[in-house]
Design an enzyme around this catalytic site. Structure first.
Site, PDB file in Angstrom:
ATOM      1  N   ASN A 210       2.634  -2.593   2.950  1.00 44.92           N
ATOM      2  CA  ASN A 210       2.258  -1.846   1.742  1.00 44.92           C
ATOM      3  C   ASN A 210       2.929  -0.477   1.755  1.00 44.92           C
ATOM      4  O   ASN A 210       3.659  -0.143   2.686  1.00 44.92           O
ATOM      5  CB  ASN A 210       0.732  -1.735   1.636  1.00 44.92           C
ATOM      6  N   ASP A 279      -4.868  -6.621   4.544  1.00 42.79           N
ATOM      7  CA  ASP A 279      -6.095  -7.422   4.578  1.00 42.79           C
ATOM      8  C   ASP A 279      -5.820  -8.834   5.103  1.00 42.79           C
ATOM      9  O   ASP A 279      -6.673  -9.456   5.714  1.00 42.79           O
ATOM     10  CB  ASP A 279      -6.702  -7.502   3.170  1.00 42.79           C
ATOM     11  N   LYS A 289      14.014 -17.728  11.257  1.00 43.68           N
ATOM     12  CA  LYS A 289      14.058 -17.235   9.877  1.00 43.68           C
ATOM     13  C   LYS A 289      13.805 -18.379   8.879  1.00 43.68           C
ATOM     14  O   LYS A 289      14.426 -19.444   8.996  1.00 43.68           O
ATOM     15  CB  LYS A 289      15.439 -16.611   9.630  1.00 43.68           C
ATOM     16  N   PRO A 305      -8.686  -8.930  11.007  1.00 41.01           N
ATOM     17  CA  PRO A 305      -9.959  -8.317  11.420  1.00 41.01           C
ATOM     18  C   PRO A 305     -10.112  -6.956  10.753  1.00 41.01           C
ATOM     19  O   PRO A 305      -9.116  -6.283  10.476  1.00 41.01           O
ATOM     20  CB  PRO A 305      -9.796  -8.158  12.939  1.00 41.01           C
ATOM     21  N   ASP A 306     -11.356  -6.567  10.485  1.00 39.04           N
ATOM     22  CA  ASP A 306     -11.593  -5.238   9.914  1.00 39.04           C
ATOM     23  C   ASP A 306     -11.772  -4.246  11.068  1.00 39.04           C
ATOM     24  O   ASP A 306     -12.765  -4.300  11.797  1.00 39.04           O
ATOM     25  CB  ASP A 306     -12.827  -5.265   9.003  1.00 39.04           C
ATOM     26  N   VAL A 308     -12.055  -0.789  11.266  1.00 39.29           N
ATOM     27  CA  VAL A 308     -13.058   0.278  11.218  1.00 39.29           C
ATOM     28  C   VAL A 308     -14.475  -0.315  11.330  1.00 39.29           C
ATOM     29  O   VAL A 308     -15.354   0.254  11.997  1.00 39.29           O
ATOM     30  CB  VAL A 308     -12.839   1.171   9.972  1.00 39.29           C
ATOM     31  N   PHE A 323     -11.880   5.049   4.822  1.00 39.44           N
ATOM     32  CA  PHE A 323     -11.332   5.479   3.538  1.00 39.44           C
ATOM     33  C   PHE A 323     -11.528   4.342   2.538  1.00 39.44           C
ATOM     34  O   PHE A 323     -11.553   3.178   2.930  1.00 39.44           O
ATOM     35  CB  PHE A 323      -9.822   5.767   3.658  1.00 39.44           C
ATOM     36  N   LYS A 337     -18.758  -0.220   0.410  1.00 43.77           N
ATOM     37  CA  LYS A 337     -18.012  -0.348   1.679  1.00 43.77           C
ATOM     38  C   LYS A 337     -18.677   0.434   2.801  1.00 43.77           C
ATOM     39  O   LYS A 337     -18.695  -0.005   3.951  1.00 43.77           O
ATOM     40  CB  LYS A 337     -16.575   0.146   1.503  1.00 43.77           C
ATOM     41  N   LYS A 341     -19.628  -1.907   5.861  1.00 46.50           N
ATOM     42  CA  LYS A 341     -18.911  -1.694   7.132  1.00 46.50           C
ATOM     43  C   LYS A 341     -19.743  -0.870   8.111  1.00 46.50           C
ATOM     44  O   LYS A 341     -19.296  -0.549   9.189  1.00 46.50           O
ATOM     45  CB  LYS A 341     -17.564  -1.013   6.858  1.00 46.50           C
TER      46      LYS A 341
END
Ligand code: C5P
Length: 404
Positions: A210, A279, A289, A305-306, A308, A323, A337, A341
């Protein structure tokens, strides 16, 4: 790295014979690594020319509040936002009086009133003016409002008097400025920050990622280190140099970042998940390739995996902050969130706006905890990072006091 690297300092020059020393101060601040812009009052221009200050700072000098062209280029509000610190040197008795009363009738006073950055004041005046009760009261007012008063030197004065009221020498001011960034609020604390994007490999040459630049996370790491914390920055790929006194662990994928975060979380006091973690990752990483063949290529993605949330779920969890970058319903999504979390705080920003967030220099956020919600003003990322570190360290102290 020079002590003021990455620091943006607005030097305000007011009318007084000591203004000639401001020219040297520009150079000294630059030698210490700072980026300097100069704003002058009309009276200051009687003592030293804007051209001199422009030549030294390499930037146009800011003079007028009501000049539409100058305001269009960088107006007093942008200047107030741009600065990490405002230094008024010399600060005349008249300017100090205006500052103490919140006046905003010229560019420099208006900028001082508008800025969220700290303002340091190096007075310079005749010893009689310095001793007057009105000046003493104004100085005390400014001190009580959090202005950094740099004091005065003693000796012979331009007017022939001898006594206190001389402006501090430029090198003394630079040392005081450096000290202002070192708040010590996180002394003895261990802080871990994740930053930047992650890259999720598709094959040996391609990845999913990203646009995160890492700027906010790096600014937070710099602010945490300046506040005295032992700071570890776990960063995905960025183009940024590691801030001074910050240990950098470079990672690539979300899973690498999680492993580094779990290792670092042990003994950590404050964990800030600022990274834009992918994500999802490709279900499998092709060893060779992927060749172009079919018109449609279907990728299977699996959830990462998350990080935080995993840290927040640890038995001896640090004060954990996340964040939330949202395009709509900012507060509602961020609060959800925070709860899901199990975070201690969440910093929410609206990424649908082009002037803030990803890749931009500025950011505007909401700081949300279980029982508080605070909207911060639009600030440069460095300034915002210092404000956030200050606020989070206060919360951390409160938490420690409540359950030592
Ligand atoms: O769920 P969302 O991605 O919007 O949450 C953002 C917050 O969660 C950020 O603090 C980000 O660093 C963190 N995060 C994480 N691991 C993930 C996804 C997000 O630590 N896999």
């Amino acid at each position: 790295m020079a002590p003021l690297t990455n620091k943006r300092i607005l030097l305000g020059v007011t009318g007084g014979i000591a203004a000639y020393k401001s020219a040297d101060l520009v150079r000294r601040l630059q030698d210490a690594g700072a980026e300097v812009r100069v704003a002058m009052t009309r009276a200051a221009t009687e003592f030293i020319t804007p051209l001199t200050m422009q030549a030294l700072s390499g930037k146009p000098v800011h003079l007028d509040l009501l000049d539409t062209e100058a305001e269009a280029a960088m107006g007093h509000i942008e200047l107030a936002r741009w600065a990490d610190l405002v230094v008024i040197a010399p600060a005349s008795a008249d300017f100090i009086a205006k500052l103490a009363h919140g006046q905003a009738d010229d560019l420099l006073t208006a900028t001082c009133l508008a800025t969220a950055a700290p303002v340091a004041v190096a007075p310079a005046m005749n010893q009689g003016m310095w001793a007057k009760a009105s000046t003493c009261e104004n100085i005390a007012t400014l001190e009580s409002r959090g202005f950094a008063m740099l004091g005065v030197g003693e000796g012979s004065q331009a007017c022939g008097d001898i006594g206190p009221g001389r402006m501090q020498e430029p090198l003394t001011i630079v040392a005081a400025v450096e000290a202002l960034f070192k708040t010590g609020k996180l002394a003895g604390r261990k802080v871990v920050i994740t930053a930047g994007p992650t890259r999720e490999a598709l094959d040996p040459v391609r990845f999913l990622s990203n646009h995160s630049s890492g700027k906010m996370g790096y600014a937070l790491a710099e602010a945490a280190a300046e506040a005295g914390a032992e700071t570890l920055l776990i960063s995905g790929p960025t183009n940024l140099p590691a801030p001074e006194r910050v240990r950098l662990i470079s990672v690539t994928s979300a899973r690498d970042m999680l492993a580094a975060a779990l290792e670092a979380a042990d003994g950590c006091d404050l964990f800030i998940g600022c990274a834009a973690v992918a994500d999802y990752r490709p279900g499998s990483e092709e060893p060779l390739k992927i060749k172009k063949s079919d018109d449609i290529l279907t990728l299977t993605l699996v959830k990462n995996p998350d990080i935080v949330a995993t840290v927040a779920g640890l038995p001896h969890r640090p004060f954990t902050v996340g964040f939330a970058a949202e395009t709509h319903d900012l507060e509602a999504h961020a609060s959800r969130k925070l709860a899901e979390k199990k975070l201690d705080a969440i910093i929410a920003n609206d990424v649908s706006r082009s002037d803030i967030g990803f890749n931009s220099e500025d950011n505007q956020v909401l700081l949300i905890t279980d029982d508080t919600r605070e909207a911060l003003p639009l600030l440069g990322k460095g300034q915002l990072a210092r404000v956030l570190i200050e606020k989070l360290s206060t919360r951390l102290d409160e938490r420690r006091r409540a359950s030592p």
